[in-house]
Design a protein around this motif. Structure first.
Motif, mmCIF file in Angstrom:
data_model
loop_
_atom_site.group_PDB
_atom_site.id
_atom_site.type_symbol
_atom_site.label_atom_id
_atom_site.label_comp_id
_atom_site.label_asym_id
_atom_site.label_seq_id
_atom_site.Cartn_x
_atom_site.Cartn_y
_atom_site.Cartn_z
ATOM 1 N N CYS A 1 -20.982 -14.184 -4.630
ATOM 2 C CA CYS A 1 -19.277 -13.759 -5.956
ATOM 3 C C CYS A 1 -19.456 -12.377 -5.916
ATOM 4 O O CYS A 1 -20.549 -11.278 -5.484
ATOM 5 C CB CYS A 1 -19.996 -14.854 -7.291
ATOM 6 S SG CYS A 1 -20.861 -13.784 -8.259
ATOM 7 N N ILE B 1 -20.891 -25.769 -7.143
ATOM 8 C CA ILE B 1 -22.241 -26.142 -7.295
ATOM 9 C C ILE B 1 -23.312 -25.186 -8.227
ATOM 10 O O ILE B 1 -23.204 -25.033 -8.818
ATOM 11 C CB ILE B 1 -22.693 -25.364 -5.480
ATOM 12 C CG1 ILE B 1 -22.044 -25.673 -5.222
ATOM 13 C CG2 ILE B 1 -24.535 -24.888 -5.638
ATOM 14 C CD1 ILE B 1 -21.664 -24.461 -3.555
ATOM 15 N N THR C 1 -14.833 -16.247 -6.643
ATOM 16 C CA THR C 1 -15.227 -17.068 -5.381
ATOM 17 C C THR C 1 -14.163 -17.228 -4.541
ATOM 18 O O THR C 1 -14.179 -17.579 -3.039
ATOM 19 C CB THR C 1 -16.238 -17.776 -6.026
ATOM 20 O OG1 THR C 1 -15.658 -19.124 -6.273
ATOM 21 C CG2 THR C 1 -17.709 -17.473 -6.513
ATOM 22 N N TYR D 1 -12.936 -20.546 -2.502
ATOM 23 C CA TYR D 1 -12.946 -21.849 -3.589
ATOM 24 C C TYR D 1 -11.830 -20.907 -5.201
ATOM 25 O O TYR D 1 -13.044 -19.749 -5.540
ATOM 26 C CB TYR D 1 -13.639 -23.187 -3.810
ATOM 27 C CG TYR D 1 -15.112 -22.236 -3.155
ATOM 28 C CD1 TYR D 1 -15.739 -21.465 -4.308
ATOM 29 C CD2 TYR D 1 -15.479 -22.179 -2.084
ATOM 30 C CE1 TYR D 1 -16.831 -21.275 -4.489
ATOM 31 C CE2 TYR D 1 -16.929 -21.840 -1.800
ATOM 32 C CZ TYR D 1 -17.214 -20.939 -2.440
ATOM 33 O OH TYR D 1 -18.497 -20.836 -2.747
ATOM 34 N N SER E 1 -16.859 -23.476 -7.415
ATOM 35 C CA SER E 1 -18.178 -23.774 -5.622
ATOM 36 C C SER E 1 -18.150 -25.721 -6.682
ATOM 37 O O SER E 1 -18.621 -26.648 -6.148
ATOM 38 C CB SER E 1 -19.109 -22.933 -5.988
ATOM 39 O OG SER E 1 -19.751 -23.395 -6.817
ATOM 40 N N LEU F 1 -14.466 -16.615 -0.834
ATOM 41 C CA LEU F 1 -14.779 -17.739 -0.343
ATOM 42 C C LEU F 1 -13.890 -19.499 -0.173
ATOM 43 O O LEU F 1 -14.520 -19.825 0.317
ATOM 44 C CB LEU F 1 -16.180 -18.459 -1.160
ATOM 45 C CG LEU F 1 -16.970 -16.921 -1.282
ATOM 46 C CD1 LEU F 1 -18.504 -18.013 -2.145
ATOM 47 C CD2 LEU F 1 -17.411 -16.329 0.201
ATOM 48 N N ASP G 1 -22.166 -17.379 -8.453
ATOM 49 C CA ASP G 1 -22.192 -18.335 -7.202
ATOM 50 C C ASP G 1 -22.511 -17.249 -6.245
ATOM 51 O O ASP G 1 -22.348 -15.991 -6.359
ATOM 52 C CB ASP G 1 -21.097 -18.792 -7.025
ATOM 53 C CG ASP G 1 -20.816 -20.069 -7.723
ATOM 54 O OD1 ASP G 1 -21.665 -21.149 -7.510
ATOM 55 O OD2 ASP G 1 -19.648 -20.169 -9.054
ATOM 56 N N GLN H 1 -20.769 -16.170 3.794
ATOM 57 C CA GLN H 1 -20.545 -15.796 2.505
ATOM 58 C C GLN H 1 -20.787 -14.243 2.535
ATOM 59 O O GLN H 1 -19.670 -13.678 1.870
ATOM 60 C CB GLN H 1 -20.826 -16.322 1.458
ATOM 61 C CG GLN H 1 -20.932 -17.886 1.901
ATOM 62 C CD GLN H 1 -21.951 -18.291 0.789
ATOM 63 O OE1 GLN H 1 -23.265 -17.729 0.184
ATOM 64 N NE2 GLN H 1 -21.576 -19.325 -0.061
ATOM 65 N N GLU I 1 -26.183 -17.513 0.414
ATOM 66 C CA GLU I 1 -26.465 -18.945 0.295
ATOM 67 C C GLU I 1 -27.674 -18.539 1.281
ATOM 68 O O GLU I 1 -27.913 -17.503 2.232
ATOM 69 C CB GLU I 1 -26.391 -19.590 0.215
ATOM 70 C CG GLU I 1 -26.887 -21.455 0.883
ATOM 71 C CD GLU I 1 -26.270 -22.354 1.723
ATOM 72 O OE1 GLU I 1 -25.225 -22.878 1.062
ATOM 73 O OE2 GLU I 1 -26.012 -22.220 2.786
#
Length: 212
Positions: A178, A207, A197, A202, A205, A200, A175, A35, A11
């Motif tokens: 990913c 999102i 993912t 989850y 996500s 991370l 994501d 991440q 991100e």
């Protein structure tokens, strides 16, 4: 056979803000760094022969976290650079929609038809990414190659390797940070893993980023 572990970068602040990044060299956010490190840890015990990244820092840094575990340098391939959004870069999605309503709507409904103002189109991205991946398949047969790129690049190359036209661009999700796995054996590409993912914390996500 070549196996490619394909990452998307972690991100960035602009991801959070919904700004279109394109080829602007935006850095990872603090969460993006975490991440990237989580993806690297997930790949720590996987054999990797070489690492290749987009030259943009958000991608290169994400790749470097993983490459460091394997004591590998990260080669930069400009063909993996994110799509050039041209005049849209640095602008919030809402502002782009207000300034370019027809183009913005078309981008989200028929992305294959959009020429970014003073930028690229998806065919430009597909051609350069496919050239890179075909070269990797020829040059690194028998190896596992870590490749780190971007949302639009990953979507475009995954569509192309699966024989899907760019009209399916939005049907593939990528994501931040990913992991995807693809393989090529005697010129036949196959998808092994898509948009993983779990490293991370989850499975999904939830999102939906407004800017690429």
């Amino acid at each position: 056979m070549i196996r490619i572990i394909l990452l998307r970068h972690g991100e960035t602040t602009w991801n959070i803000e919904g700004r279109y990044q394109g080829q602007e060299d935006t850095p990872l956010s603090p969460r993006g760094i975490e991440q990237g490190k989580a993806a690297a840890l997930a790949l720590k015990d996987i054999h990797i022969d070489r690492a290749i990244s987009s030259p943009l820092s958000r991608s290169h840094d994400t790749c470097r976290f993983a490459a460091d575990y394997h004591h590998l340098p990260v080669a930069k391939d400009p063909r993996l650079t994110e799509i050039s959004h041209g005049l849209w870069e640095g602008i919030h999605a809402e502002e782009i929609e207000a300034r370019y309503p027809e183009e913005f709507h078309l981008w989200h409904t028929h992305p294959e038809r959009v020429q970014m103002p003073e930028g690229e189109n998806l065919e430009d991205v597909r051609k350069r990414a496919r050239e890179a991946f075909d070269e990797y398949a020829r040059s690194y047969d028998g190896e596992t190659v870590l490749v780190c790129a971007h949302d639009a690049v990953n979507k475009a190359i995954l569509c192309d390797l699966l024989g899907l036209p760019m009209s399916h661009f939005w049907q593939i999700k990528q994501d931040n940070a990913c992991i995807n796995v693809i393989e090529c054996d005697h010129g036949i590409w196959r998808l092994v893993t898509l948009n993983t993912t779990t490293h991370l914390g989850y499975l999904v996500s939830g999102i939906e980023q407004k800017g690429l």
